[in-house]
Design a protein around this motif. Structure first.
Motif, PDB file in Angstrom:
ATOM      1  N   ALA A  88     -15.607   8.277  -1.996  1.00  0.00           N
ATOM      2  CA  ALA A  88     -15.108   7.166  -1.230  1.00  0.00           C
ATOM      3  C   ALA A  88     -15.716   7.114   0.285  1.00  0.00           C
ATOM      4  CB  ALA A  88     -13.519   7.253  -1.141  1.00  0.00           C
ATOM      5  N   ARG A  89     -16.435   6.257   0.572  1.00  0.00           N
ATOM      6  CA  ARG A  89     -16.937   6.225   1.869  1.00  0.00           C
ATOM      7  C   ARG A  89     -16.157   5.793   2.725  1.00  0.00           C
ATOM      8  NH1 ARG A  89     -21.100   9.640   1.303  1.00  0.00           N
ATOM      9  NH2 ARG A  89     -22.484   9.038  -0.193  1.00  0.00           N
ATOM     10  N   LYS A  90     -16.170   6.087   4.071  1.00  0.00           N
ATOM     11  CA  LYS A  90     -15.431   5.472   5.154  1.00  0.00           C
ATOM     12  C   LYS A  90     -15.205   4.094   5.131  1.00  0.00           C
ATOM     13  CE  LYS A  90     -14.519   6.075  10.138  1.00  0.00           C
ATOM     14  NZ  LYS A  90     -15.246   6.469  11.588  1.00  0.00           N
ATOM     15  N   GLY A  91     -13.762   3.685   5.047  1.00  0.00           N
ATOM     16  CA  GLY A  91     -13.456   2.348   5.203  1.00  0.00           C
ATOM     17  C   GLY A  91     -13.453   1.685   3.601  1.00  0.00           C
ATOM     18  N   GLU A  92     -13.413   2.436   2.849  1.00  0.00           N
ATOM     19  CA  GLU A  92     -13.329   2.151   1.133  1.00  0.00           C
ATOM     20  C   GLU A  92     -11.886   2.272   1.147  1.00  0.00           C
ATOM     21  OE1 GLU A  92     -18.003   2.634  -0.162  1.00  0.00           O
ATOM     22  OE2 GLU A  92     -16.359   3.895  -0.988  1.00  0.00           O
ATOM     23  N   PHE A  93     -10.801   1.657   0.749  1.00  0.00           N
ATOM     24  CA  PHE A  93      -9.627   1.699   0.446  1.00  0.00           C
ATOM     25  C   PHE A  93      -9.108   0.302   0.227  1.00  0.00           C
ATOM     26  CE2 PHE A  93      -9.893   2.063   4.970  1.00  0.00           C
ATOM     27  CZ  PHE A  93      -8.949   0.945   5.625  1.00  0.00           C
ATOM     28  N   LYS A  94      -7.661   0.524  -0.061  1.00  0.00           N
ATOM     29  CA  LYS A  94      -6.975  -0.808  -0.067  1.00  0.00           C
ATOM     30  C   LYS A  94      -5.809  -0.688   1.002  1.00  0.00           C
ATOM     31  CE  LYS A  94      -8.947  -3.526  -3.052  1.00  0.00           C
ATOM     32  NZ  LYS A  94      -9.379  -4.838  -2.791  1.00  0.00           N
ATOM     33  N   ARG A  95      -5.612  -1.602   1.738  1.00  0.00           N
ATOM     34  CA  ARG A  95      -4.653  -1.443   2.782  1.00  0.00           C
ATOM     35  C   ARG A  95      -3.108  -1.871   2.333  1.00  0.00           C
ATOM     36  NH1 ARG A  95      -5.258  -1.794   8.611  1.00  0.00           N
ATOM     37  NH2 ARG A  95      -3.344  -2.460   9.705  1.00  0.00           N
ATOM     38  N   GLN A  96      -2.152  -1.140   2.774  1.00  0.00           N
ATOM     39  CA  GLN A  96      -0.785  -1.676   2.436  1.00  0.00           C
ATOM     40  C   GLN A  96      -0.011  -1.280   3.842  1.00  0.00           C
ATOM     41  OE1 GLN A  96       0.662  -3.298   0.149  1.00  0.00           O
ATOM     42  NE2 GLN A  96       2.746  -2.493  -0.138  1.00  0.00           N
ATOM     43  N   GLU A  97       0.319  -2.127   4.595  1.00  0.00           N
ATOM     44  CA  GLU A  97       0.963  -2.047   5.744  1.00  0.00           C
ATOM     45  C   GLU A  97       2.352  -2.298   5.691  1.00  0.00           C
ATOM     46  OE1 GLU A  97       0.617  -3.511  10.357  1.00  0.00           O
ATOM     47  OE2 GLU A  97      -1.153  -3.852   8.911  1.00  0.00           O
ATOM     48  N   THR A  98       3.437  -1.280   6.287  1.00  0.00           N
ATOM     49  CA  THR A  98       4.639  -1.546   6.174  1.00  0.00           C
ATOM     50  C   THR A  98       5.222  -1.485   7.639  1.00  0.00           C
ATOM     51  OG1 THR A  98       5.485   0.732   6.098  1.00  0.00           O
ATOM     52  CG2 THR A  98       5.014  -0.238   4.020  1.00  0.00           C
ATOM     53  N   GLN A  99       6.457  -1.567   7.868  1.00  0.00           N
ATOM     54  CA  GLN A  99       6.989  -1.489   9.346  1.00  0.00           C
ATOM     55  C   GLN A  99       6.430  -0.437  10.302  1.00  0.00           C
ATOM     56  OE1 GLN A  99      11.180  -2.282   9.823  1.00  0.00           O
ATOM     57  NE2 GLN A  99      11.135  -2.024  11.960  1.00  0.00           N
ATOM     58  N   ASN A 100       6.432   0.849   9.490  1.00  0.00           N
ATOM     59  CA  ASN A 100       6.309   1.832  10.309  1.00  0.00           C
ATOM     60  C   ASN A 100       4.982   2.647   9.638  1.00  0.00           C
ATOM     61  OD1 ASN A 100       8.927   2.172  11.587  1.00  0.00           O
ATOM     62  ND2 ASN A 100       9.648   2.251   9.496  1.00  0.00           N
ATOM     63  N   TYR A 101       4.420   2.338   8.504  1.00  0.00           N
ATOM     64  CA  TYR A 101       3.133   2.901   8.097  1.00  0.00           C
ATOM     65  C   TYR A 101       2.034   1.772   7.821  1.00  0.00           C
ATOM     66  CZ  TYR A 101       6.618   6.619   6.551  1.00  0.00           C
ATOM     67  OH  TYR A 101       7.511   7.666   6.619  1.00  0.00           O
ATOM     68  N   VAL A 102       1.048   2.491   8.021  1.00  0.00           N
ATOM     69  CA  VAL A 102      -0.057   1.819   7.513  1.00  0.00           C
ATOM     70  C   VAL A 102      -0.773   2.682   6.401  1.00  0.00           C
ATOM     71  CG1 VAL A 102      -2.487   0.637   7.705  1.00  0.00           C
ATOM     72  CG2 VAL A 102      -0.743   0.521   9.592  1.00  0.00           C
ATOM     73  N   TYR A 103      -0.766   2.342   5.097  1.00  0.00           N
ATOM     74  CA  TYR A 103      -1.156   2.976   4.127  1.00  0.00           C
ATOM     75  C   TYR A 103      -2.629   2.771   3.658  1.00  0.00           C
ATOM     76  CZ  TYR A 103       3.619   4.261   2.430  1.00  0.00           C
ATOM     77  OH  TYR A 103       4.759   4.556   2.233  1.00  0.00           O
ATOM     78  N   GLU A 104      -3.566   3.803   3.535  1.00  0.00           N
ATOM     79  CA  GLU A 104      -4.852   3.287   2.997  1.00  0.00           C
ATOM     80  C   GLU A 104      -5.102   4.028   1.609  1.00  0.00           C
ATOM     81  OE1 GLU A 104      -7.438   4.816   6.255  1.00  0.00           O
ATOM     82  OE2 GLU A 104      -6.407   3.764   7.786  1.00  0.00           O
ATOM     83  N   MET A 105      -5.055   3.081   0.764  1.00  0.00           N
ATOM     84  CA  MET A 105      -4.852   3.924  -0.820  1.00  0.00           C
ATOM     85  C   MET A 105      -6.253   3.886  -1.096  1.00  0.00           C
ATOM     86  SD  MET A 105      -1.463   3.379  -1.031  1.00  0.00           S
ATOM     87  CE  MET A 105      -1.194   3.901  -2.828  1.00  0.00           C
ATOM     88  N   LEU A 106      -6.682   5.241  -1.323  1.00  0.00           N
ATOM     89  CA  LEU A 106      -8.161   5.762  -1.670  1.00  0.00           C
ATOM     90  C   LEU A 106      -8.208   5.686  -3.444  1.00  0.00           C
ATOM     91  CD1 LEU A 106      -8.326   8.838   0.634  1.00  0.00           C
ATOM     92  CD2 LEU A 106      -9.169   6.591   0.859  1.00  0.00           C
ATOM     93  N   PHE A 107      -9.438   5.392  -3.878  1.00  0.00           N
ATOM     94  CA  PHE A 107      -9.809   5.177  -5.048  1.00  0.00           C
ATOM     95  C   PHE A 107      -8.855   4.280  -5.914  1.00  0.00           C
ATOM     96  CE2 PHE A 107     -10.881   9.480  -3.593  1.00  0.00           C
ATOM     97  CZ  PHE A 107     -12.504   9.424  -3.858  1.00  0.00           C
ATOM     98  N   PRO A 108      -8.892   3.112  -5.410  1.00  0.00           N
ATOM     99  CA  PRO A 108      -7.874   2.160  -5.939  1.00  0.00           C
ATOM    100  C   PRO A 108      -8.354   1.639  -7.327  1.00  0.00           C
ATOM    101  CG  PRO A 108      -9.065   0.932  -4.226  1.00  0.00           C
ATOM    102  CD  PRO A 108      -9.298   2.487  -4.057  1.00  0.00           C
ATOM    103  N   ASP A 109      -9.764   1.817  -7.343  1.00  0.00           N
ATOM    104  CA  ASP A 109     -10.476   1.295  -8.827  1.00  0.00           C
ATOM    105  C   ASP A 109     -10.551   2.445  -9.814  1.00  0.00           C
ATOM    106  OD1 ASP A 109     -11.941   2.790  -7.359  1.00  0.00           O
ATOM    107  OD2 ASP A 109     -13.790   1.617  -7.767  1.00  0.00           O
ATOM    108  N   MET A 110      -9.941   3.613  -9.512  1.00  0.00           N
ATOM    109  CA  MET A 110      -9.772   4.585 -10.467  1.00  0.00           C
ATOM    110  C   MET A 110      -8.386   4.664 -10.835  1.00  0.00           C
ATOM    111  SD  MET A 110     -11.008   8.411 -10.344  1.00  0.00           S
ATOM    112  CE  MET A 110     -12.803   8.030 -10.223  1.00  0.00           C
ATOM    113  N   TRP A 111      -7.755   4.475 -12.038  1.00  0.00           N
ATOM    114  CA  TRP A 111      -6.466   4.633 -12.586  1.00  0.00           C
ATOM    115  C   TRP A 111      -6.176   5.799 -13.468  1.00  0.00           C
ATOM    116  CZ3 TRP A 111      -6.816  -1.016 -15.076  1.00  0.00           C
ATOM    117  CH2 TRP A 111      -6.984  -2.007 -14.121  1.00  0.00           C
TER     118      TRP A 111
END
Length: 206
Positions: A88-111
């Motif tokens: 995973a290169r820098k910036g390759e993630f799926k973003r999930q933002e809540t009130q307190n956290y910003v998640y950067e989900m790594l390897f979202p295409d690997m199940w």
């Protein structure tokens, strides 16, 4: 952190994907609520892009829908196989933002990963910003990359971590992370199921 209106809205994209997964199964909101243990209103708001879900609720929803958690972020993916090797290169993630956290989900295409790795930022400054503890089955690892973080664990004295410090714990214990400083903290978190438990429902690629 405000969303740039010129960019795709991750919350709306997530909601659209969630609604499609439910429709594919022919299930009502009430059925998904019953299977996941989440409130109908919570699922409905997530589908409409009104709210984002924290990791524990994502895990509940994935279990209820019988999908891999990564399926919420990518309609297509490949199952992890022996011999798999992914970068995973820098910036390759799926973003999930809540009130307190910003998640950067790594390897979202690997199940069907045995672990769920996430980079992230902590926006909260005070414990009172949180409504309740987060808890989910399994084990959790956190390392502070930048800034300072206070880890609140139910029934325990809060622990302050600075850059380079890490913590490993049973994630069934109620826990919260909060930035402990005048700027957002950067963290790496890895969640894994309890030993002997399945990593999650298997999902076949299209």
């Amino acid at each position: 952190m405000e969303h740039d209106p010129s960019e795709p809205n991750p919350r709306v994209d997530f909601g659209r994907r969630l609604r499609q997964l439910r429709a594919d199964r022919g299930w009502t909101l009430a059925e998904v609520a019953d299977r996941s243990g989440l409130a109908i209103s919570t699922i409905s708001k997530a589908e409409r892009g009104v709210i984002s879900l924290t990791y524990d609720r994502l895990a509940q929803l994935a279990k209820g829908l019988e999908v891999d958690l990564a399926a919420f972020f990518n309609a297509e993916g490949q199952c992890f196989e022996p011999g798999s090797f992914a970068v995973a290169r820098k910036g390759e993630f799926k973003r999930q933002e809540t009130q307190n956290y910003v998640y950067e989900m790594l390897f979202p295409d690997m199940w069907n990963k045995a672990m769920t790795p996430m980079m992230g930022s902590l926006k909260a400054r005070e414990f009172v910003d949180f409504e309740d503890f987060v808890r989910h089955p399994g084990q959790e690892f956190l390392v502070v990359l930048e800034g300072a973080v206070t880890v609140f664990a139910e029934g325990r004295v809060p622990v302050r971590l600075t850059a380079g410090d890490s913590i490993y714990f049973d994630s069934a214990i109620g826990h919260l992370y909060a930035s402990d400083g005048d700027r957002d903290a950067r963290i790496l978190v890895v969640c894994a199921p309890a030993p002997g438990a399945p990593a999650g429902p298997g999902v076949e690629g299209p």
